[in-house]
Scaffold this active site. Structure first.
Site, PDB file in Angstrom:
ATOM      1  N   HIS A  75       1.421  -1.473   0.036  1.00  0.00           N
ATOM      2  CA  HIS A  75       0.620   0.140   0.040  1.00  0.00           C
ATOM      3  C   HIS A  75       0.913   1.133   0.154  1.00  0.00           C
ATOM      4  CE1 HIS A  75      -2.035   3.017   2.345  1.00  0.00           C
ATOM      5  NE2 HIS A  75      -3.504   2.905   1.411  1.00  0.00           N
ATOM      6  N   CYS A 114      -1.791  -4.891 -15.000  1.00  0.00           N
ATOM      7  CA  CYS A 114      -2.449  -3.391 -13.744  1.00  0.00           C
ATOM      8  C   CYS A 114      -1.818  -3.326 -12.735  1.00  0.00           C
ATOM      9  CB  CYS A 114      -3.501  -3.191 -14.310  1.00  0.00           C
ATOM     10  SG  CYS A 114      -4.502  -5.060 -13.591  1.00  0.00           S
TER      11      CYS A 114
HETATM   12  C1  PEP Z   1      -2.534  -6.617  -8.665  1.00  0.00           C
HETATM   13  O1  PEP Z   1      -2.398  -7.538  -7.633  1.00  0.00           O
HETATM   14  O2  PEP Z   1      -1.475  -7.151  -9.115  1.00  0.00           O
HETATM   15  C2  PEP Z   1      -3.685  -5.155  -8.521  1.00  0.00           C
HETATM   16  C3  PEP Z   1      -3.141  -4.539  -9.427  1.00  0.00           C
HETATM   17  O3  PEP Z   1      -4.085  -5.360  -7.109  1.00  0.00           O
HETATM   18  P1  PEP Z   1      -3.587  -4.717  -5.833  1.00  0.00           P
HETATM   19  O4  PEP Z   1      -2.274  -4.430  -6.218  1.00  0.00           O
HETATM   20  O5  PEP Z   1      -4.701  -3.842  -5.237  1.00  0.00           O
HETATM   21  O6  PEP Z   1      -4.274  -5.660  -4.817  1.00  0.00           O
END
Ligand code: PEP
Ligand code: MG
Length: 762
Positions: free
Chosen positions: A399, A709
């Site tokens: 985060h 992503c």
């Molecule tokens: C991922 O898991 O790659 C993603 C983009 O989601 P998050 O980082 O929010 O878990």
């Protein structure tokens, strides 16, 4: 003495007068001299303060208190500061000085007798030693007795613990540091705030204005969520406005000081600035920027239709795209005190503030370096203020890393022991690129703004790629910066930060029958991003917050305690079991589609079986969504969904996007937030690549857009591999877009060249 008078009026002051009137006084004088509407003021000079010290015999006793002080001993520092302040406060101001101040105040009072006393330390606002905010400012002073008291308090604040500490660490001699006090008419502002004359991160010609009701202190201190306006200096118009609920305002209280009070409901959501006011403010901003030659960080106030400019100083954060990024000088490795992962590029120095618990975030001040075990979404308000972030735990996808990159704040994560090794107040330098923490302030080179302007003007034309290059966004305030990259859309809008920023769980809104409020908040946040990307797809992801992230919020007390929240009640599985929570999100999306936002697509996280997609789609249908004519897709984050992608295609997904942050952790059993296994976090592990490859091929065959992503989509070597294997789009972090676009273009061209050069028949 030097012959400098005890009192100088603004008209007599220029920017060279810092030794007499301090940084703030000099800047106000200079601003007034170029015709900016600065409220009238006089300055009680630093020579007057020195005379006070000499005539009261305080110089020696004060110096004695400070001379052998070990500023790293917190108790000793606090007690020395208290003694020094008491000495100053108890000493009597010379009578002739009192009467001089009295005469000046009377003159100033002819146009308004309510003033502010602002400390203006002679070391403050110097290019390499930003001491801002350490000394006292007293707003709303009426009457000479109160004014004398205010000036006395400003003087005493030169001996605050924080100020003494800074001076010692910066090598300033306590003998020679002086303080001046600006006495300025207080503008009883109806609205006030701050303005960056150019984009504070990219340096582009967008004036960014934040404002709220009452005195500007509410905005400066971060006590209120201000309205935000973006004025495009090239188009000469406001291009974006975010109207925030302004819950409190700071206003004058009686004859001394201020109070914070609630803003009545009818004004909370009211837009505070008209387009005309934004334009007039931006015009003053341009005047100041052109005068000083560098982008400015300004404070403003408005009463009736009159605008006042209260402060103007250089922005220190412009970096990255404009070539103004600070670089450390070589040869300072001996000062490295800690190492971790460089999670968000940039270099910043400042005092450490250790945050053990989210309850402590109120202590965080502008310019601090926040050091914490691990950031939580409810720390975001504090993360907005700080100069840099350092954590014990976490990797590139935690985060702290995601939010810091988006805020453009340098960050180093996974240092293992920052909260134990660093101490409160210790001045450090954080290199968010290399992952290094230095003791003290490391000399930096900052190319001048002229260079930045030239670079903007001569920026190459946008590279066109066949593979779409999109951008990830988590916070609406990053939308303009994200759009300015020229990205082909948003490949991931995480709504967690919008929701977690409300500080109440969705369930709290449901329990308290305040669903409408929740929908409005969510809708307004998403709308900002949709508006920034007209005609380009924006994939909004439904809620994916692990239970531990909800716990500190109102309503969070009911969150289950899970052994491993990463594998727990999150993503689509939680939404499908919590129909009321899911419905709130669907209703929000539906309203946006109804408003004509056809560029909105919805992406479901943590999907492991096609039946989850089918069920989710059915709930959209039941809520009145025309499900066949909107874009609903999935994230591929669990190996199961990569393996079953053909079945997902049969179930009707319109797109799929690799969430590699999770896909990697679930494929090779490496906790993405655990610094002990960070070295084993391997995006190009053959098993991960095999899953991705077979999913890409299946999507291409099925005619479904396939994207990425996760953080790996911001890494050039992974993106090269993905393009070679046929991915149809990638979505990267804002700071990585330029580099990724170039990587994609190069790879595509090489593929074409290779094909062209292949001998016939091969
Ligand atoms: C991922 O898991 O790659 C993603 C983009 O989601 P998050 O980082 O929010 O878990
Ligand atoms: Mg994920």
């Amino acid at each position: 003495m030097t012959g400098v008078p005890d009192i100088l009026w603004l008209e007599e002051i220029r920017k060279e007068d810092i030794p007499s009137v301090g940084g703030k006084g000099a800047s106000l004088g200079e601003m007034a001299s170029i015709g900016l509407p600065v409220p009238p003021a006089f300055v009680v000079t630093s020579q007057a303060f020195r005379r006070f010290l000499v005539q009261t015999g305080l110089e020696e006793p004060l110096y004695k208190i400070l001379e052998s002080l070990n500023v790293d001993d917190n108790d000793a520092l606090e007690s020395a500061a208290q003694k020094a302040k008491d000495l100053v406060l108890q000493a009597k101001m010379p009578e002739d000085l009192k009467s001089e101040i009295g005469i000046a105040y009377e003159k100033l009072s002819r146009t308004g007798d309510i003033v502010a006393a602002r400390s203006s330390a002679t070391a403050e606002d110097l290019p390499d030693a930003s001491f801002a905010g350490q000394q006292e400012t007293i707003l709303n002073i009426k009457g000479i007795e109160h004014l004398l008291k205010g000036i006395h308090e400003c003087w005493a604040s030169l001996y605050g613990a924080r100020a003494i500490y800074y001076r010692a660490k910066q090598g300033f001699d306590h003998h020679s540091v002086n303080i001046a006090v600006v006495v300025q008419q207080l503008i009883p502002s109806e609205k006030a705030g701050v303005m960056f004359t150019s984009h504070p991160v990219t340096g582009e010609p967008f004036a960014i204005i934040e404002g709220s009701w009452g005195l500007g202190e509410a905005v400066v201190s971060g006590a209120v969520s201000p309205d935000n306006y973006v004025y495009d200096r090239r188009l000469e118009r406001t291009t974006d406005r975010l109207i925030s609920p302004k819950m409190i305002e700071i206003v004058a209280d009686g004859t001394y000081g201020t109070i914070t009070r609630n803003v009545e409901k009818s004004r909370q959501e009211q837009q505070i600035l008209s387009d005309d006011e934004v334009k007039r403010l931006a015009t003053y901003g341009i005047v100041s920027e052109e005068h000083y030659g560098v982008p400015q960080d300004m404070e403003w106030a408005i009463v009736g239709d009159k605008i006042y400019i209260l402060q103007s100083r250089p922005i220190t954060t412009i970096k990255g795209a404009t070539g103004m990024k600070k670089e450390t000088k070589a040869g300072s490795a001996d000062k490295v005190v800690l190492q971790g992962q460089g999670a968000s590029p940039g270099i910043a120095s400042g005092p450490v503030i250790i945050i053990e618990d989210v309850k402590d975030i109120g202590k965080v001040k502008e310019g601090d370096i926040m050091v914490t075990r691990m950031t939580n979404p409810d720390m975001v308000p504090a993360m907005r203020k700080v100069a840099a972030i350092v954590t014990d735990e976490g990797g590139m996808t935690c985060h702290a890393a995601i939010v810091s990159r988006e805020l453009g704040t340098p960050a180093v994560v996974g240092t293992r022991k920052a909260t134990k090794t660093l101490t409160d107040g210790q001045v450090i330098t954080v290199d968010g690129e290399k992952g290094l923490i230095y003791d003290g302030v490391i000399a930096q080179q900052t190319p001048d703004a002229g260079t930045a302007k030239v670079q903007i003007a001569s920026a190459p034309a946008k590279i066109i790629t066949a593979t779409s290059v999109k951008v990830n966004v988590s916070m609406p305030e990053a939308a303009q910066r994200a759009a300015a990259t020229g990205a082909d859309g948003v490949g991931l809008l995480r709504i967690e930060h919008l929701i977690l920023g409300l500080n109440k769980t969705p369930n709290w809104y449901i329990q308290n029958h305040r669903e409408e409020e929740f929908i409005t908040e969510l809708m307004n946040g998403i709308k900002v991003v949709l508006d920034a990307f007209p005609g380009k797809p924006v994939w909004v992801r439904t809620l994916d917050a692990p239970t531990d992230e909800f716990r500190n919020m109102q309503g969070g007390e009911n969150e289950p305690i899970e052994h491993n929240p990463m594998l727990g009640w999150r993503g689509i599985r939680r939404d499908l079991q919590s129909p009321a929570q899911f419905r709130l999100q669907i209703d929000t999306f539906k309203r946006l589609w109804d408003l004509g936002y056809d560029n909105l697509g919805i992406m479901f996280p943590m999907v492991s079986h096609p039946r989850e997609f089918i069920q989710a789609k059915e709930l959209f249908r039941q809520a009145g969504v025309d499900v066949e004519n909107v874009d609903l897709g999935i994230m591929i984050e669990i190996p199961a969904s990569a393996v079953l992608v053909e079945d997902f295609i049969k179930a009707g997904i319109k797109f799929a996007s690799f969430g590699t942050n999770d896909l990697i952790q679930y494929t090779i059993a490496i906790d993405r937030n655990n610094e002990n296994v960070t070295d084993m976090y391997w995006p190009k592990h053959p098993a991960v690549l095999a899953l991705i490859d077979q999913a890409i091929q299946a999507c291409r065959k099925g005619g479904v857009e396939v994207s990425i992503c996760g953080q790996a989509g911001s890494e050039p070597d992974m993106v090269t591999w993905l393009v070679e294997h046929g991915i149809t789009s990638v979505s990267s972090n804002i700071d990585a877009i330029a580099k990724i676009r170039e990587t994609v273009a190069r790879t595509e061209q090489r593929i074409i060249l290779d094909a062209a050069r292949r001998p016939y028949g091969c």
